[in-house]
Structures are given as C-alpha cells and as structure tokens.
Design a protein around this motif. Structure first.
Motif, PDB file in Angstrom:
ATOM      1  N   ILE A 109       3.089  62.833 109.707  1.00 25.21           N
ATOM      2  CA  ILE A 109       3.481  61.690 109.634  1.00 25.21           C
ATOM      3  C   ILE A 109       4.013  61.371 108.288  1.00 25.21           C
ATOM      4  CG2 ILE A 109       1.333  59.959 109.086  1.00 25.21           C
ATOM      5  CD1 ILE A 109       3.989  59.027 111.534  1.00 25.21           C
ATOM      6  N   GLY A 110       4.199  61.955 107.407  1.00 24.48           N
ATOM      7  CA  GLY A 110       4.528  61.664 105.918  1.00 24.48           C
ATOM      8  C   GLY A 110       5.578  61.768 105.953  1.00 24.48           C
ATOM      9  N   ASP A 111       6.010  62.962 106.365  1.00 28.32           N
ATOM     10  CA  ASP A 111       7.842  63.673 106.233  1.00 28.32           C
ATOM     11  C   ASP A 111       9.132  62.729 107.272  1.00 28.32           C
ATOM     12  OD1 ASP A 111       7.434  65.681 104.881  1.00 28.32           O
ATOM     13  OD2 ASP A 111       7.383  67.363 106.377  1.00 28.32           O
ATOM     14  N   ALA A 112       8.147  62.194 108.825  1.00 24.32           N
ATOM     15  CA  ALA A 112       9.027  61.307 109.132  1.00 24.32           C
ATOM     16  C   ALA A 112       9.146  59.486 108.374  1.00 24.32           C
ATOM     17  CB  ALA A 112       7.790  60.988 110.227  1.00 24.32           C
ATOM     18  N   PHE A 113       7.779  59.435 107.768  1.00 29.94           N
ATOM     19  CA  PHE A 113       8.037  58.333 106.764  1.00 29.94           C
ATOM     20  C   PHE A 113       9.718  57.951 106.050  1.00 29.94           C
ATOM     21  CE2 PHE A 113       3.041  57.251 107.152  1.00 29.94           C
ATOM     22  CZ  PHE A 113       3.348  56.473 108.096  1.00 29.94           C
TER      23      PHE A 113
END
Length: 149
Positions: A109-113
């Motif tokens: 999810i971090g890259d999506a943030f």
C-alpha cells in the motif's frame, strides 16, 4: 535475479545503497533494509547509511508522485500498482489526510500512497515533509535494531 542485484549493489557501498533504495521505492519488488543492515555490519557510517537510504527512497517516491500527477494511464503503464490499491489509498487519504504519507514504507500500500498523493494533486512540500519523515524514521529504526543485534 534479485539476490545478484543486491550483491552487485552492495559492492558499490553508498552509491549501491542509494540506487537500491531508489529502485525499491519505484519499480523493483524488493526492500533495501537488508542492504542497510549489511552496510552497518560492514562498518559503514550509520548516520550516512540512514541519510543515503532515506534520500534514495524519498526520491523514488517522488518519481511515483510524479507519475500520479500524470494520471491513471501512466500508473498502469509504468508502475505495478493495481487500480484497487490506488482506490484503497485514496480512501485512506480521505479518512486520515496527508498523515498517511508517513506510512509510504509499508509494503504494497505504501507505493499506492505516493501515487495517490500525485493523483490528488497534494502540494509537493506537504508530500515531501511527510514522505521523507516516514522513510527517515523507518531507516533510523532499522539502523538502531541492526546496531543492537
């Protein structure tokens, strides 16, 4: 393949760490924490290792932010982020605000943030403060625990 890439990057010390941290935050599915730990055990300067890793990882996140600014077509073309991950990130943004950027180091999810920050046209200064802080604190924690064990 990733093991040989990591060993190649280790041979280049700080430069390899910077590249590994940058790539880990953009297009390659591996983490740079292992390289941080190994460099610390090899006697590299701990503050320098933390700063180099944080800077490389932050700049990789900036690349994802920029791709998000360009739009959804670029995300699908250049990044390995599924549309449902982007939707989830946007939901987190609407619920928690910019503070979610402190967690851009979280796998998946971090890259999506970071991409969602670009899609939502978040001010770059706000993006930079939260993302760099989160990544710096993560590498600081990795270095701290590497020094204990």
């Amino acid at each position: 393949m990733l093991e040989s890439l990591e060993s190649l990057l280790l041979d280049y010390g700080y430069t390899g760490l910077f590249l590994a941290s940058f790539l880990a935050s953009t297009i390659l599915p591996f983490g740079s924490e292992g390289i941080v730990v190994i460099l610390i055990y090899m006697g590299f300067n701990i503050p320098a290792v933390v700063l180099v890793a944080s800077t490389g990882n932050f700049l990789g996140a900036c690349t994802s932010y920029y791709i998000g600014l360009k739009g959804r077509g670029y995300i699908e073309k250049y990044l390995r982020i599924r549309p449902d991950e982007i939707k989830k990130a946007e939901t987190y943004f609407s619920k928690y605000g910019s503070y979610v950027l402190l967690f851009t180091w979280v796998p998946i999810i971090g890259d999506a943030f970071t991409v969602a920050g670009g899609l939502l046209r978040l001010r770059f200064l706000v993006f930079s403060i939260f993302v760099f802080t989160g990544k710096f604190l993560r590498y600081l924690a990795v270095a701290y625990f590497a020094g204990i064990f």
